[in-house]
Design a protein around this motif. Structure first.
Motif, PDB file in Angstrom:
ATOM      1  N   LYS A  74       0.860  -1.182   0.000  1.00 54.41           N
ATOM      2  CA  LYS A  74       0.000   0.000   0.000  1.00 54.41           C
ATOM      3  C   LYS A  74       0.893   1.226   0.000  1.00 54.41           C
ATOM      4  N   CYS A  75       0.622   2.172  -0.896  1.00 54.94           N
ATOM      5  CA  CYS A  75       1.432   3.383  -1.011  1.00 54.94           C
ATOM      6  C   CYS A  75       0.557   4.620  -0.845  1.00 54.94           C
ATOM      7  N   PHE A  76       1.120   5.649  -0.228  1.00 52.40           N
ATOM      8  CA  PHE A  76       0.439   6.933  -0.124  1.00 52.40           C
ATOM      9  C   PHE A  76       1.479   8.019   0.067  1.00 52.40           C
ATOM     10  N   GLU A  77       1.056   9.267  -0.149  1.00 55.20           N
ATOM     11  CA  GLU A  77       1.953  10.409  -0.025  1.00 55.20           C
ATOM     12  C   GLU A  77       1.430  11.370   1.027  1.00 55.20           C
ATOM     13  N   MET A  78       2.375  12.069   1.687  1.00 50.01           N
ATOM     14  CA  MET A  78       2.037  13.066   2.698  1.00 50.01           C
ATOM     15  C   MET A  78       2.923  14.292   2.498  1.00 50.01           C
ATOM     16  N   THR A  79       2.414  15.432   2.930  1.00 57.06           N
ATOM     17  CA  THR A  79       3.249  16.626   2.958  1.00 57.06           C
ATOM     18  C   THR A  79       4.242  16.469   4.113  1.00 57.06           C
ATOM     19  N   ILE A  80       5.244  17.323   4.158  1.00 57.45           N
ATOM     20  CA  ILE A  80       6.233  17.258   5.247  1.00 57.45           C
ATOM     21  C   ILE A  80       5.571  17.448   6.613  1.00 57.45           C
ATOM     22  N   PRO A  81       4.703  18.458   6.810  1.00 58.00           N
ATOM     23  CA  PRO A  81       4.042  18.594   8.115  1.00 58.00           C
ATOM     24  C   PRO A  81       3.194  17.368   8.474  1.00 58.00           C
ATOM     25  N   GLN A  82       2.551  16.764   7.495  1.00 57.35           N
ATOM     26  CA  GLN A  82       1.766  15.560   7.769  1.00 57.35           C
ATOM     27  C   GLN A  82       2.674  14.422   8.223  1.00 57.35           C
ATOM     28  N   PHE A  83       3.816  14.261   7.550  1.00 53.96           N
ATOM     29  CA  PHE A  83       4.740  13.188   7.921  1.00 53.96           C
ATOM     30  C   PHE A  83       5.326  13.442   9.310  1.00 53.96           C
ATOM     31  N   GLN A  84       5.635  14.686   9.629  1.00 53.50           N
ATOM     32  CA  GLN A  84       6.151  15.001  10.964  1.00 53.50           C
ATOM     33  C   GLN A  84       5.133  14.655  12.038  1.00 53.50           C
ATOM     34  N   ASN A  85       3.874  14.952  11.796  1.00 58.56           N
ATOM     35  CA  ASN A  85       2.825  14.603  12.746  1.00 58.56           C
ATOM     36  C   ASN A  85       2.681  13.084  12.840  1.00 58.56           C
ATOM     37  N   PHE A  86       2.729  12.413  11.720  1.00 59.64           N
ATOM     38  CA  PHE A  86       2.664  10.952  11.648  1.00 59.64           C
ATOM     39  C   PHE A  86       3.808  10.340  12.473  1.00 59.64           C
ATOM     40  N   TYR A  87       5.011  10.880  12.310  1.00 57.37           N
ATOM     41  CA  TYR A  87       6.188  10.418  13.038  1.00 57.37           C
ATOM     42  C   TYR A  87       6.014  10.630  14.545  1.00 57.37           C
ATOM     43  N   ARG A  88       5.519  11.808  14.932  1.00 58.78           N
ATOM     44  CA  ARG A  88       5.270  12.092  16.349  1.00 58.78           C
ATOM     45  C   ARG A  88       4.315  11.065  16.953  1.00 58.78           C
ATOM     46  N   GLN A  89       3.280  10.740  16.212  1.00 57.18           N
ATOM     47  CA  GLN A  89       2.310   9.764  16.706  1.00 57.18           C
ATOM     48  C   GLN A  89       2.939   8.387  16.852  1.00 57.18           C
ATOM     49  N   PHE A  90       3.810   8.001  15.936  1.00 56.85           N
ATOM     50  CA  PHE A  90       4.508   6.725  16.062  1.00 56.85           C
ATOM     51  C   PHE A  90       5.415   6.722  17.299  1.00 56.85           C
ATOM     52  N   LYS A  91       6.076   7.848  17.566  1.00 58.80           N
ATOM     53  CA  LYS A  91       6.919   7.937  18.761  1.00 58.80           C
ATOM     54  C   LYS A  91       6.082   7.780  20.026  1.00 58.80           C
ATOM     55  N   GLU A  92       4.889   8.380  20.047  1.00 58.77           N
ATOM     56  CA  GLU A  92       4.001   8.242  21.194  1.00 58.77           C
ATOM     57  C   GLU A  92       3.568   6.790  21.377  1.00 58.77           C
ATOM     58  N   ILE A  93       3.267   6.115  20.286  1.00 58.63           N
ATOM     59  CA  ILE A  93       2.888   4.705  20.354  1.00 58.63           C
ATOM     60  C   ILE A  93       4.041   3.884  20.928  1.00 58.63           C
ATOM     61  N   ALA A  94       5.255   4.141  20.445  1.00 61.25           N
ATOM     62  CA  ALA A  94       6.439   3.413  20.934  1.00 61.25           C
ATOM     63  C   ALA A  94       6.651   3.645  22.426  1.00 61.25           C
ATOM     64  N   ALA A  95       6.450   4.875  22.889  1.00 63.53           N
ATOM     65  CA  ALA A  95       6.635   5.171  24.307  1.00 63.53           C
ATOM     66  C   ALA A  95       5.610   4.414  25.154  1.00 63.53           C
ATOM     67  N   VAL A  96       4.391   4.313  24.676  1.00 66.51           N
ATOM     68  CA  VAL A  96       3.369   3.574  25.423  1.00 66.51           C
ATOM     69  C   VAL A  96       3.699   2.077  25.434  1.00 66.51           C
ATOM     70  N   ILE A  97       4.135   1.549  24.295  1.00 66.94           N
ATOM     71  CA  ILE A  97       4.479   0.128  24.231  1.00 66.94           C
ATOM     72  C   ILE A  97       5.618  -0.214  25.170  1.00 66.94           C
ATOM     73  N   GLU A  98       6.592   0.683  25.321  1.00 73.04           N
ATOM     74  CA  GLU A  98       7.716   0.431  26.213  1.00 73.04           C
ATOM     75  C   GLU A  98       7.296   0.345  27.677  1.00 73.04           C
ATOM     76  N   THR A  99       6.175   0.961  28.035  1.00 75.22           N
ATOM     77  CA  THR A  99       5.728   0.930  29.432  1.00 75.22           C
ATOM     78  C   THR A  99       4.953  -0.346  29.761  1.00 75.22           C
ATOM     79  N   VAL A 100       4.592  -1.110  28.729  1.00 69.71           N
ATOM     80  CA  VAL A 100       3.797  -2.323  28.963  1.00 69.71           C
ATOM     81  C   VAL A 100       4.699  -3.468  29.356  1.00 69.71           C
TER      82      VAL A 100
END
Length: 100
Positions: A74-100
């Motif tokens: 599956k492929c899709f495109e994002m603007t730079i601000p969209q990708f930065q927000n996407f990346y931030r959300q992935f970091k938040e997910i990773a931080a929550v997973i590390e606490t489990v």
């Protein structure tokens, strides 16, 4: 109601929501497995429709295996601000997973 402008905050939130919906639909809801996540930075300088675009974008490619092992891309495109927000959300997910 008019569609939001492509680079407006509302349009960016809508596109990020659509990207997350795509990922959820093809990965989490169907019990699929993420096989590969690739991204690349691109710059469109012109197209048949627009003479001068000059906006960078991020192209994302997901490879997802279903329960039978069949891999789909599956492929899709994002603007730079969209990708930065996407990346931030992935970091938040990773931080929550590390606490489990």
């Amino acid at each position: 109601m008019k569609a939001p402008l492509p680079h407006s905050p509302l349009a960016q939130r809508m596109q990020i929501r659509d990207c997350w919906a795509l990922i959820r639909r093809h990965l989490f809801e169907a019990r699929n497995t993420l096989v590969d996540f690739q991204w690349k930075l691109g710059m469109a300088v012109s197209s048949d429709i627009c003479r001068s675009l000059k906006y960078p974008y991020v192209a994302v490619m997901l490879k997802v295996a279903d329960h039978s092992g069949q891999v789909k891309t599956k492929c899709f495109e994002m603007t730079i601000p969209q990708f930065q927000n996407f990346y931030r959300q992935f970091k938040e997910i990773a931080a929550v997973i590390e606490t489990v």
